[in-house]
Design a protein around this motif. Structure first.
Motif, PDB file in Angstrom:
ATOM      1  N   TRP A 178       0.825  -1.209   0.000  1.00 22.86           N
ATOM      2  CA  TRP A 178       0.000   0.000   0.000  1.00 22.86           C
ATOM      3  C   TRP A 178       0.858   1.258   0.000  1.00 22.86           C
ATOM      4  N   LYS A 295       4.231   5.586  -2.552  1.00 18.29           N
ATOM      5  CA  LYS A 295       2.791   5.686  -2.815  1.00 18.29           C
ATOM      6  C   LYS A 295       2.034   6.362  -1.679  1.00 18.29           C
ATOM      7  N   ILE A 307      -3.004   6.995   7.255  1.00 15.33           N
ATOM      8  CA  ILE A 307      -2.325   6.819   5.981  1.00 15.33           C
ATOM      9  C   ILE A 307      -2.613   8.039   5.108  1.00 15.33           C
ATOM     10  N   THR A 309      -2.073   9.390   1.280  1.00 15.06           N
ATOM     11  CA  THR A 309      -1.703   8.936  -0.060  1.00 15.06           C
ATOM     12  C   THR A 309      -0.949  10.023  -0.815  1.00 15.06           C
ATOM     13  N   GLU A 310       0.006   9.600  -1.612  1.00 13.26           N
ATOM     14  CA  GLU A 310       0.706  10.523  -2.488  1.00 13.26           C
ATOM     15  C   GLU A 310      -0.169  10.794  -3.709  1.00 13.26           C
ATOM     16  N   SER A 311      -0.180  12.017  -4.182  1.00 15.01           N
ATOM     17  CA  SER A 311      -0.867  12.307  -5.436  1.00 15.01           C
ATOM     18  C   SER A 311      -0.004  11.792  -6.574  1.00 15.01           C
ATOM     19  N   THR A 312      -0.632  11.153  -7.524  1.00 14.58           N
ATOM     20  CA  THR A 312       0.131  10.725  -8.689  1.00 14.58           C
ATOM     21  C   THR A 312      -0.573  11.225  -9.941  1.00 14.58           C
ATOM     22  N   THR A 331     -10.835  12.355   3.264  1.00 16.39           N
ATOM     23  CA  THR A 331      -9.643  11.579   2.955  1.00 16.39           C
ATOM     24  C   THR A 331      -8.634  12.394   2.170  1.00 16.39           C
ATOM     25  N   GLN A 332      -9.001  13.602   1.821  1.00 15.52           N
ATOM     26  CA  GLN A 332      -8.092  14.368   0.982  1.00 15.52           C
ATOM     27  C   GLN A 332      -7.272  15.344   1.803  1.00 15.52           C
ATOM     28  N   GLY A 333      -5.955  15.207   1.706  1.00 11.89           N
ATOM     29  CA  GLY A 333      -5.070  16.087   2.444  1.00 11.89           C
ATOM     30  C   GLY A 333      -4.954  15.671   3.894  1.00 11.89           C
ATOM     31  N   VAL A 336      -6.176   9.036   6.502  1.00 13.32           N
ATOM     32  CA  VAL A 336      -7.272   8.101   6.722  1.00 13.32           C
ATOM     33  C   VAL A 336      -6.811   7.162   7.824  1.00 13.32           C
TER      34      VAL A 336
END
Lengths: 403, 345
Positions: A178, A295, A307, A309-312, A331-333, A336
């Motif tokens: 993950w 990731k 957790i 997440t990296e933006s891709t 969940t953004q920025g 989670v």
């Protein structure tokens, strides 16, 4: 009115006693293990950590805490108050170890005492739960591995996070990729306090505040960051290859000779770096481990992990809009939360899981997950970290450490 | 598509929603058309409205006030909304035009999908922990059976001014369609302000019309690659261009609970009472408006690939793209006959 409530109270008390008696007399209701099935345990060191362990053990049906030892009378009294009725008190641990009826001992003493006490306990044939970190120096760590392996005793080191669902879940997440490729760990164990216990009698200073003195321990690295070093070892299934570090006594200039700040960088196989920091003058996110993958990042706090997440960028180039399953705004920025354990199940103090496994290892004759070898790796890493800061020179893991 | 108003700890933390086209000033562009973008948070997710116009004729406060109007009507997370009042009522309540539009369309799609789409599923949604409150346990079969008598759109009666129910325990959840409806409301609002080139997106549901300027090229919409686990970042699997219409996606990959090793999807089958478990991971629907696309995408996810394809044949104005799992575990995709013409060349 008063008389009435009094008699009512008496009635309840009598009722309870009667109920209690009936439970004991009826073997069908004997949910708790019989005395003979319990592990008979003694504890050496009933200071703050030891007494904490006693409190947890009190609620554990498989263990009978029947002996306590401490050189400080108040500590001993505290331990005995949490132990079984009729538990024996000692000021000399060798006397406690002489008690043939004991199956196992917990050693929760200052670090410099770990090795001699563990060796004596092995000689006395006791299963051992030794508080972290394992030994005061590297030769002791290597020697203890030999001694434990020559015995048939269960030997567990008090790194309870290896038994905690949160860390199991993080390890699982890593295995499932993950986080992508993990390149760094950032560990800190900070607090904003002098890290001292009050001392009534100045003569007791070194005995009570042994964490302040190198003669007795490795300071913040051995007493605080030890957990995080062990966690990194656990998560990468390895031990560090080298370490650099800087430390100092720059804030709490109160006579201590252990660092009040230390920052080390450990190098693991594959170039994975783990920074391990302890600062005693700032408590923001006091305990935290961040795992940096390409990731995502996991941030582990005391009893939670998040957790991020990296933006891709998408492979097909820029689009004007994206359609997909609805993304929760939260969940953004923001992180989670990582869920672990079973839904609805109460989460216990991590140490309880560690002690439960200790009991299980004794009954099943198995070596624990946090064992003398993982303990050795932790202790060597700690010692290397302190040596790096002391000498301001890179410390290399020597091949003979792992034999 | 569901509105997500609380955090399931397992939600995906995936980030890219809208990758805006860069606004490049072209000195040779004769028209004075500029790009305007309004972004914000609504309905538990993000929204983004992009339009091309000579002037900034629509601004954020107006958009946000429309959202709050929709919320007052349709949000189960707002205890005073019309929908909450309906759910608490014994027999029914007075309704507004938004509520009427959404329920009318819901009943239409309920019929067209042979009951696969059913807004009366809410008691089950709640029991499974996807309602407005978290639950820590999963319901047992006895609990599911006890809720089944409350399920079924035939227990609703709609008129322009009222929605009635035949049993007090009937409760509705329009989260599977209201986001699409909201997209339409915003698009219609832009059009009523004379805007003809725009892209409205709320939580991954889109309505688009016209072209972007100054390039004078069609707008591209990426279809997200479902993530294999809750957290990994996703990329774009396909890019489509829709001259005028709506695109919505329903996926079981982002909103689910994990109980042991079992994944429980947020899409509950109104016929069985249990979480949907078909091979479809994600379905994207193109329709003339977003309420239609959004209503159908959930139903298709629930119906499975074979039945979905059959149903789509009856609806020439609907086009669908499916990402699904083959019996051997591998991931594949397929489309209805009419979908491919939208793929970006």
């Amino acid at each position: 009115m008063a008389a009435q409530s009094n008699s009512r109270r008496q009635f309840i008390a009598t009722g309870l006693t009667a109920a209690g008696l009936s439970v004991i007399s009826n073997p069908l209701f004997a949910a708790r293990p019989k005395a003979a099935d319990k592990i008979r345990l003694g504890i050496i060191g009933t200071g703050s950590r030891g007494a904490g362990l006693c409190t947890l053990i009190k609620e554990m049906p498989d263990i009978a805490l029947v002996a306590c030892c401490d050189t400080i009378p108040e500590n001993l009294q505290k331990g005995l108050s949490l132990a079984e009725k009729g538990a024996k008190g000692y000021s000399d641990y060798r006397k406690l170890l002489d008690d043939k009826s004991l199956d196992a001992v917990i050693i929760a003493t200052p670090l410099y005492l770990h090795y001699p006490m563990a060796v004596a306990a092995i000689q006395a044939g006791k299963h051992i739960y030794l508080e972290k970190s394992m030994t005061y120096d590297i030769p002791q760590a290597i020697d203890l591995v030999k001694k434990v392996n020559a015995s048939k005793l269960v030997f567990q080191i008090g790194y309870q996070y290896r038994y905690y669902g949160l860390y199991h879940r993080v390890k699982e997440i890593i295995k499932e990729n993950w986080l992508g490729k993990i390149t760094h760990f950032e560990c800190q164990y900070n607090r904003n306090s002098n890290w001292r216990f009050p001392v009534k009698d100045p003569k007791m200073e070194r005995q009570i505040n042994w964490r302040m003195y190198r003669e007795y321990c490795g300071g913040p690295l051995s007493e605080l960051c030890a957990h995080e070093i062990d966690v990194v070892n656990y998560l990468v299934d390895s031990h560090p290859l080298k370490v650099v570090g800087l430390g100092g006594i720059n804030y709490w200039k109160d006579g201590r000779d252990t660092y009040d700040n230390i920052r080390t960088v450990y190098d693991y196989p594959g170039g994975v770096k783990a920074s391990v920091t302890s600062v005693l003058s700032n408590a923001y996110n006091g305990y935290s481990i961040r795992i940096l993958g390409d990731k995502a990042t996991v941030e582990i706090l005391r009893d939670k992990a998040y957790i991020y997440t990296e933006s891709t960028n998408n492979a097909k180039g820029t689009v004007d809009g994206v359609t997909g399953a609805t993304l929760a705004v939260t969940t953004q920025g923001k992180g989670v939360e990582v869920a672990y354990g079973k839904a609805g199940e109460e989460s216990l103090e991590p140490t309880v899981y560690a002690l439960q496994d200790f009991v299980k290892c004794i009954k099943d004759k198995k070596q624990p997950i946090s064992n003398v070898e993982t303990g050795r790796d932790g202790s060597i890493a700690i010692h290397m970290g302190n040596a790096a800061a002391d000498t301001e020179a890179v410390q290399i893991w020597k091949p003979e450490y792992s034999v | 598509m569901r509105l997500l108003h609380y955090i399931n700890p397992l939600f995906a933390g995936i980030t890219i929603l809208v990758l805006s086209a860069f606004c490049i000033k072209n000195p040779f562009e004769s028209k004075n058309t500029k790009r305007f973008q309004i972004e914000g948070l609504a309905q538990g997710t993000t929204y983004s409205i992009t339009y091309y116009s000579d002037s900034e004729s629509v601004k954020k406060p107006r958009i946000d006030s429309i959202f709050s109007e929709l919320d007052q009507s349709l949000s189960i997370y707002n205890p005073n909304s019309i929908i909450s009042q309906f759910n608490e009522s014994d027999a029914g309540v007075e309704i507004d035009k938004h509520f009427y539009n959404v329920v009318r369309k819901s009943l239409e799609i309920h019929k067209a999908t042979d009951g696969a789409f059913d807004i009366t599923v809410y008691p089950l949604v709640r029991a499974w922990g996807f309602g407005n409150e978290r639950v820590s346990i999963i319901p047992d079969s006895a609990e599911i059976q006890s809720l089944m008598p409350c399920i079924g759109s035939e227990k609703l009666r709609l008129s322009h001014s009222r929605l009635e129910k035949s049993l007090p325990c009937v409760k509705i959840d329009v989260n599977g369609i209201a986001q699409g409806y909201s997209v339409d409301v915003m698009a219609d609002f832009l059009e009523s302000n004379g805007i003809t080139d725009y892209l409205v997106e709320i939580g991954g549901e889109i309505r688009v019309k016209g072209k972007k300027h100054p390039e004078n090229t069609p707008m591209s919409i990426g279809i997200e690659t479902p993530s294999e686990n809750a957290f990994s970042s996703t990329g774009i699997r396909q890019v489509i261009q829709v001259p005028a219409g709506a695109v919505t996606t329903s996926g079981s990959y982002r909103n689910f609970r994990k109980v042991g090793s079992r994944r429980i999807s947020h899409i509950i089958d109104p016929k069985t009472g249990y979480s949907a478990s078909t091979e479809i991971i994600s379905v994207t629907v193109i329709a003339k408006d977003a309420i239609t696309a959004d209503g159908y995408d959930n139903a298709l996810l629930l119906m499975g690939l074979k039945h979905s394809m059959k149903l789509m044949k009856k609806h020439k104005n609907l086009h669908a793209y499916f990402i699904y799992q083959k019996p051997d575990g591998s991931i594949a995709d397929t489309t209805t006959a009419g979908f491919s013409k939208f793929l970006k060349p």
